[in-house]
Design an enzyme around this catalytic site. Structure first.
Site, PDB file in Angstrom:
ATOM      1  N   HIS A   1     -44.386  40.894 -38.108  1.00  0.00           N
ATOM      2  CA  HIS A   1     -44.631  39.652 -38.831  1.00  0.00           C
ATOM      3  C   HIS A   1     -44.401  38.496 -37.858  1.00  0.00           C
ATOM      4  O   HIS A   1     -43.273  38.276 -37.419  1.00  0.00           O
ATOM      5  CB  HIS A   1     -43.651  39.569 -40.006  1.00  0.00           C
ATOM      6  CG  HIS A   1     -43.967  38.522 -41.016  1.00  0.00           C
ATOM      7  ND1 HIS A   1     -44.160  37.201 -40.696  1.00  0.00           N
ATOM      8  CD2 HIS A   1     -44.138  38.614 -42.349  1.00  0.00           C
ATOM      9  CE1 HIS A   1     -44.418  36.520 -41.801  1.00  0.00           C
ATOM     10  NE2 HIS A   1     -44.405  37.349 -42.821  1.00  0.00           N
TER      11      HIS A   1
ATOM     12  N   HIS B   1     -33.906  35.847 -42.860  1.00  0.00           N
ATOM     13  CA  HIS B   1     -33.613  35.182 -41.593  1.00  0.00           C
ATOM     14  C   HIS B   1     -32.653  34.018 -41.775  1.00  0.00           C
ATOM     15  O   HIS B   1     -32.451  33.505 -42.879  1.00  0.00           O
ATOM     16  CB  HIS B   1     -34.904  34.697 -40.919  1.00  0.00           C
ATOM     17  CG  HIS B   1     -35.670  33.664 -41.694  1.00  0.00           C
ATOM     18  ND1 HIS B   1     -36.341  33.931 -42.855  1.00  0.00           N
ATOM     19  CD2 HIS B   1     -35.900  32.342 -41.452  1.00  0.00           C
ATOM     20  CE1 HIS B   1     -36.950  32.853 -43.305  1.00  0.00           C
ATOM     21  NE2 HIS B   1     -36.680  31.872 -42.466  1.00  0.00           N
TER      22      HIS B   1
ATOM     23  N   GLU C   1     -35.340  23.882 -43.440  1.00  0.00           N
ATOM     24  CA  GLU C   1     -36.636  24.058 -44.067  1.00  0.00           C
ATOM     25  C   GLU C   1     -36.656  23.449 -45.472  1.00  0.00           C
ATOM     26  O   GLU C   1     -35.923  23.884 -46.351  1.00  0.00           O
ATOM     27  CB  GLU C   1     -36.981  25.547 -44.166  1.00  0.00           C
ATOM     28  CG  GLU C   1     -36.961  26.267 -42.828  1.00  0.00           C
ATOM     29  CD  GLU C   1     -37.101  27.769 -42.978  1.00  0.00           C
ATOM     30  OE1 GLU C   1     -37.274  28.242 -44.127  1.00  0.00           O
ATOM     31  OE2 GLU C   1     -37.030  28.478 -41.961  1.00  0.00           O
TER      32      GLU C   1
ATOM     33  N   HIS D   1     -33.521  25.128 -47.466  1.00  0.00           N
ATOM     34  CA  HIS D   1     -32.699  26.096 -46.747  1.00  0.00           C
ATOM     35  C   HIS D   1     -32.293  25.425 -45.444  1.00  0.00           C
ATOM     36  O   HIS D   1     -33.077  25.368 -44.495  1.00  0.00           O
ATOM     37  CB  HIS D   1     -33.481  27.388 -46.487  1.00  0.00           C
ATOM     38  CG  HIS D   1     -34.022  28.013 -47.733  1.00  0.00           C
ATOM     39  ND1 HIS D   1     -35.304  28.519 -47.816  1.00  0.00           N
ATOM     40  CD2 HIS D   1     -33.469  28.193 -48.951  1.00  0.00           C
ATOM     41  CE1 HIS D   1     -35.516  29.004 -49.030  1.00  0.00           C
ATOM     42  NE2 HIS D   1     -34.413  28.815 -49.739  1.00  0.00           N
TER      43      HIS D   1
ATOM     44  N   HIS E   1     -31.701  33.346 -45.921  1.00  0.00           N
ATOM     45  CA  HIS E   1     -32.690  33.301 -46.995  1.00  0.00           C
ATOM     46  C   HIS E   1     -33.819  34.277 -46.674  1.00  0.00           C
ATOM     47  O   HIS E   1     -33.836  34.913 -45.625  1.00  0.00           O
ATOM     48  CB  HIS E   1     -33.221  31.887 -47.228  1.00  0.00           C
ATOM     49  CG  HIS E   1     -33.837  31.239 -46.028  1.00  0.00           C
ATOM     50  ND1 HIS E   1     -33.111  30.822 -44.935  1.00  0.00           N
ATOM     51  CD2 HIS E   1     -35.129  30.936 -45.733  1.00  0.00           C
ATOM     52  CE1 HIS E   1     -33.906  30.275 -44.032  1.00  0.00           C
ATOM     53  NE2 HIS E   1     -35.146  30.355 -44.486  1.00  0.00           N
TER      54      HIS E   1
END
Length: 431
Positions: free
Chosen positions: A290, A333, A339, A363, A369
């Site tokens: 990813h 992560h 964010e 976050h 999260h």
């Protein structure tokens, strides 16, 4: 009177040098500030960077207008509306993850300015760094007034409804699914039909620009040719006009005897623009794993530390997922970046419920999260065939500076957001 046509037309390209005139002959050739500009116009430079910035960083435009902007009376504190623009809540801020439903108590019967409410801030405007996140709700047009932000450029992200933005440098029509970027210091008026809701990211640092593509090469992500800048348009109105200015975190007001949207011609590389998010050329893996969410960056505002953004505007649009043996939603992560995420429409693929269009989540740096339990279960058990994520558009305003919620935001945060990560089963190690 206004200029001869009400048609909204655009020039294309991001950060290029444009020239446009609403009246033939209004734009001087070969001289920025001639002794006698045509028709008695006034030459005025709008600088979005220091005069001595490197050429590739220098942002400025020359405006040829009917009156200079220096002609105004003193500004006084604005008190004409709710004035929900505010600084961060006082006292220590807990390192908690936060999420908000679309606020149900935003003012009714307001225009764009009075419908703004500040949710998150992270730097003092006097530092010329940082970014703030606001929401807006408006159901009437601005009349007899314009807005100007001296603290930063405004990235307007409609979630519902269409905005018709009349700036000093021309008109923009911006519907949900588009964004508008208004440079610091540009005056504008917002007209609407019905109700409009959305988000505003206020960038107080270096101007937004397209990110470098690095190993991606010369194509991909947002293409400069898809950004649209308005052609010159002006109005010649001799009637009182209130100018509301955001300056050092507060709103101020003065009244002119004319409309300041009187720029007849302009040229330069600092201008408003709009962009349709559906034109973003998404990049992703075609093998396994990813990639980092940086591949979804539309615009970036760099900080003084290379590679660490003052602000990134990132989107999560419809896209194909084909990675083999790969956990496809965003993985768990922790991050040195902070964010702030919004949802324009649809569902976000890392949250099964609780995140609504028009809502917001936060976050902050180093807060753990990722997907909630149901999203994790579904993605872990899914048969990994190529699948297209459709009917969604989420975005993130990421910053190297931690966000601090306002008191308004703290009082309206969801109380059970942490439960999204409750009840994960414990890993079973071999005995």
């Amino acid at each position: 009177m206004a200029n001869a046509t009400n048609e909204i037309r655009y020039l294309t390209g991001f950060g290029g040098h444009f020239e446009t005139e609403a009246v033939p002959g209004a734009l001087p050739k070969g001289r920025n500030s001639p002794q006698r500009p045509a028709f008695g116009l006034y030459a005025e430079q709008l600088s979005g960077s220091a005069f001595t910035a490197p050429r590739h960083e220098n942002r400025r435009s020359w405006l040829y207008r009917m009156r200079p902007t220096a002609d105004h009376r003193p500004f006084k504190p604005y008190s004409g509306g709710p004035a929900l623009i505010a600084g961060a809540a006082e006292g220590p801020i807990a390192p908690n993850r936060l999420r908000w439903d679309p606020p149900s108590d935003l003012p009714e019967g307001t225009d764009f300015v009075d419908g703004l409410v500040t949710m998150l801030v992270n730097r003092d405007p006097s530092e010329l760094t940082g970014v703030s996140v606001h929401l807006y709700r408006a159901n009437r047009s601005m009349t007899g007034r314009v807005f100007i932000d001296a603290d930063g450029e405004l990235l307007i992200i409609p979630q519902s409804g269409t905005l018709r933005i009349f700036t000093e440098m021309g008109r923009l029509e911006v519907a949900a699914g588009w964004i508008a970027l208004i440079p610091r210091g540009v005056r504008f008026r917002v007209e609407i039909d019905g109700e409009a809701r959305g988000y505003v990211a206020e960038n107080q640092g270096a101007t937004f620009r397209l990110p470098e593509l690095g190993p991606i090469g010369s194509n991909g992500l947002a293409n400069g040719r898809d950004f649209e800048t308005p052609v010159a348009a002006f109005e010649d109105v001799d009637a009182p006009c209130e100018v509301i200015q955001k300056y050092q975190g507060a709103l101020w007001s003065t009244t002119l005897d004319h409309s300041p949207l009187d720029v007849v011609a302009w040229h330069g590389n600092l201008a408003p623009c709009r962009y349709e998010l559906a034109r973003f050329n998404t990049i992703g893996t075609v093998s396994f794993d990813h990639p980092d969410p940086s591949i979804f960056t539309v615009l970036t505002s760099p900080s003084e530390t290379p590679g660490r953004a003052n602000a990134d505007f990132v989107i999560f649009p419809p896209r194909w997922m084909v990675g083999e043996d790969t956990f496809r939603p965003p993985w768990f992560h922790r991050n040195v970046m902070s964010e702030a995420m919004g949802l324009i429409h649809g569902e976000y693929d890392a949250k099964a419920e609780g995140f609504q269009p028009g809502g917001l989540s936060l976050h902050n740096l180093m807060s753990g999260h990722g997907p909630d339990v149901e999203s994790w279960k579904g993605a872990s058990a899914a048969e990994l065939k190529p699948v297209k994520i459709e009917g969604t558009m989420a975005f993130m305003v990421e910053s190297c500076w931690p966000y601090r919620p306002t008191q308004f935001a703290l009082e309206r945060a969801q109380q059970d957001y942490d439960l999204a990560w409750a009840d994960f089963p414990k890993a079973q190690l071999p005995k």
